[in-house]
Design a protein around this motif. Structure first.
Motif, PDB file in Angstrom:
ATOM      1  N   GLN A 130       0.529   6.901  -6.270  1.00  0.00           N
ATOM      2  CA  GLN A 130       0.366   8.357  -6.325  1.00  0.00           C
ATOM      3  C   GLN A 130       1.548   9.018  -5.640  1.00  0.00           C
ATOM      4  O   GLN A 130       1.513   9.339  -4.470  1.00  0.00           O
ATOM      5  CB  GLN A 130      -0.973   8.727  -5.670  1.00  0.00           C
ATOM      6  N   TYR A 131       2.635   9.182  -6.401  1.00  0.00           N
ATOM      7  CA  TYR A 131       3.874   9.706  -5.820  1.00  0.00           C
ATOM      8  C   TYR A 131       3.767  11.187  -5.490  1.00  0.00           C
ATOM      9  O   TYR A 131       3.101  11.918  -6.173  1.00  0.00           O
ATOM     10  CB  TYR A 131       5.051   9.494  -6.783  1.00  0.00           C
ATOM     11  N   SER A 146       0.800  -1.227   0.000  1.00  0.00           N
ATOM     12  CA  SER A 146       0.000   0.000   0.000  1.00  0.00           C
ATOM     13  C   SER A 146       0.831   1.274   0.000  1.00  0.00           C
ATOM     14  O   SER A 146       0.304   2.367   0.193  1.00  0.00           O
ATOM     15  CB  SER A 146      -0.924  -0.029   1.215  1.00  0.00           C
ATOM     16  N   LYS A 147       2.119   1.169  -0.248  1.00  0.00           N
ATOM     17  CA  LYS A 147       2.980   2.363  -0.247  1.00  0.00           C
ATOM     18  C   LYS A 147       2.480   3.378  -1.267  1.00  0.00           C
ATOM     19  O   LYS A 147       2.073   2.996  -2.362  1.00  0.00           O
ATOM     20  CB  LYS A 147       4.424   1.969  -0.557  1.00  0.00           C
ATOM     21  N   TYR A 148       2.519   4.645  -0.885  1.00  0.00           N
ATOM     22  CA  TYR A 148       2.071   5.768  -1.721  1.00  0.00           C
ATOM     23  C   TYR A 148       0.568   5.786  -1.986  1.00  0.00           C
ATOM     24  O   TYR A 148       0.103   6.557  -2.808  1.00  0.00           O
ATOM     25  CB  TYR A 148       2.819   5.823  -3.064  1.00  0.00           C
ATOM     26  N   HIS A 149      -0.185   4.917  -1.309  1.00  0.00           N
ATOM     27  CA  HIS A 149      -1.637   4.967  -1.457  1.00  0.00           C
ATOM     28  C   HIS A 149      -2.247   5.508  -0.173  1.00  0.00           C
ATOM     29  O   HIS A 149      -1.791   5.189   0.922  1.00  0.00           O
ATOM     30  CB  HIS A 149      -2.197   3.587  -1.795  1.00  0.00           C
ATOM     31  N   PRO A 150      -3.291   6.317  -0.311  1.00  0.00           N
ATOM     32  CA  PRO A 150      -3.886   6.946   0.877  1.00  0.00           C
ATOM     33  C   PRO A 150      -4.646   5.942   1.735  1.00  0.00           C
ATOM     34  O   PRO A 150      -5.104   4.906   1.254  1.00  0.00           O
ATOM     35  CB  PRO A 150      -4.845   7.982   0.287  1.00  0.00           C
TER      36      PRO A 150
END
Ligand code: PLP
Length: 223
Positions: free
Chosen positions: A222-223, A25-29
Motif C-alpha cells: 500500500q504505497y 512488511s514494508k508499506y504494510h500497516p
C-alpha cells in the motif's frame, strides 16, 4: 484469499528445517504485522529506515528486525539500536559506517554482504570477483563490531526461471568459495538470503537459509 495468519502458517509448514522466513512488511500497516505476529512470526524485514523507526516501537519487543533495503550511510545511526541483521551491505564505506555506529552504542551487529548477480544495473551489491578479491586481501578482518553472517542477493526480475536458477546457483557457489577463503571462524558465516514471493522455492533448492517474502503474505503493498 487466505488470511495473513494462514499464509504465515502455510509458509512455516512449507519451508524446510534450516530455512527462516523473513516476513517483508514494508508499506504494510502495523495491524497487518500484528496479525503475522499472532500467527507466530517473529522475524520481519523492512527496507526504509524511517518506516522501521516508526513501526518497531509499535510491535512487541521480541520481534527481530532485519534491514533488507538499500541503506544510506546517514540512516545507519537511526536503525542501529533496532536491527539484529543488515542484509544489504553493498560497499566498504557502508561497512565502515556500520562498524562505527555499532561501536558507538557498544553492540555487535550481524551483516550479510550483498552480491550483485542480477542483470539490472539498478540493483546494488558487490561483484562476485570483487568480493572474492576483498576477502582474499583480508578486507573483512578489521571489523570488531560487525559479524559477517553470509551473503544476500536478488535475482533478475524475469519470467525465465533458467536465468533466476543460474543466478541463485552463482550465489551459492560464491558462498562456498568465500567459506574456503574466509579467514574468520566458519561457524558464523552460514547464511544465504535469497528468494522472494515469486522465486523462493528455487532459492531454497539452491541453498537459501533466509527467504524474504512480502507480497505472498501481506498482499500488494500500500504505497
Ligand atoms: C520488497 C522486498 C522483498 C519482498 O518482495 P515480494 O516480492 O513482495 O516478496 C524481498 N527482498 C527485498 C530486498 C525487498 O526490497
Amino acid at each position: 484469499m487466505p488470511s495473513i495468519a494462514e499464509k504465515i502458517k502455510e509458509l512455516h509448514n512449507q519451508l524446510p528445517a534450516g530455512v527462516s522466513l523473513v516476513a517483508v512488511s514494508k508499506y504494510h500497516p502495523v495491524e497487518q504485522l500484528q496479525e503475522a505476529y499472532s500467527a507466530g512470526q517473529r522475524l520481519f524485514g523492512e527496507s526504509h529506515a524511517q518506516e522501521l523507526v516508526v513501526k518497531a516501537p509499535a510491535m512487541p519487543a521480541d520481534v527481530q528486525w532485519h534491514f533488507i533495503g538499500h541503506l544510506q550511510r546517514n540512516k545507519v545511526r537511526a536503525i542501529m539500536p533496532i536491527v539484529t541483521m543488515i542484509h544489504s551491505v553493498d560497499s566498504i564505506r557502508l561497512l565502515n559506517t556500520i562498524e562505527k555506529e555499532a561501536q558507538r552504542i557498544g553492540r555487535e551487529v550481524d551483516v550479510l554482504l550483498q552480491l550483485h548477480v542480477a542483470q539490472e544495473e539498478a540493483k546494488s551489491g558487490f561483484g562476485i570477483d570483487e568480493l572474492i578479491l576483498l576477502a582474499r586481501e583480508g578486507a573483512f578482518q578489521t571489523y570488531e563490531h560487525v559479524r559477517f553472517r553470509g551473503l544476500m542477493a536478488m535475482a533478475t526480475f524475469t519470467d525465465d526461471t533458467s536465468v533466476i536458477e543460474a543466478e541463485f546457483a552463482s550465489v551459492a557457489e560464491t558462498f562456498s568459495t568465500l567459506r574456503e577463503e574466509w579467514h574468520f571462524p566458519l561457524e558464523t558465516f552460514t547464511e544465504i538470503s535469497m528468494g522472494m514471493s515469486d522465486d523462493w522455492p528455487l532459492a531454497v533448492e539452491k541453498g537459501a537459509t533466509l527467504v524474504r517474502i512480502g507480497t505472498d503474505i501481506f498482499g500488494p503493498r500500500q504505497y
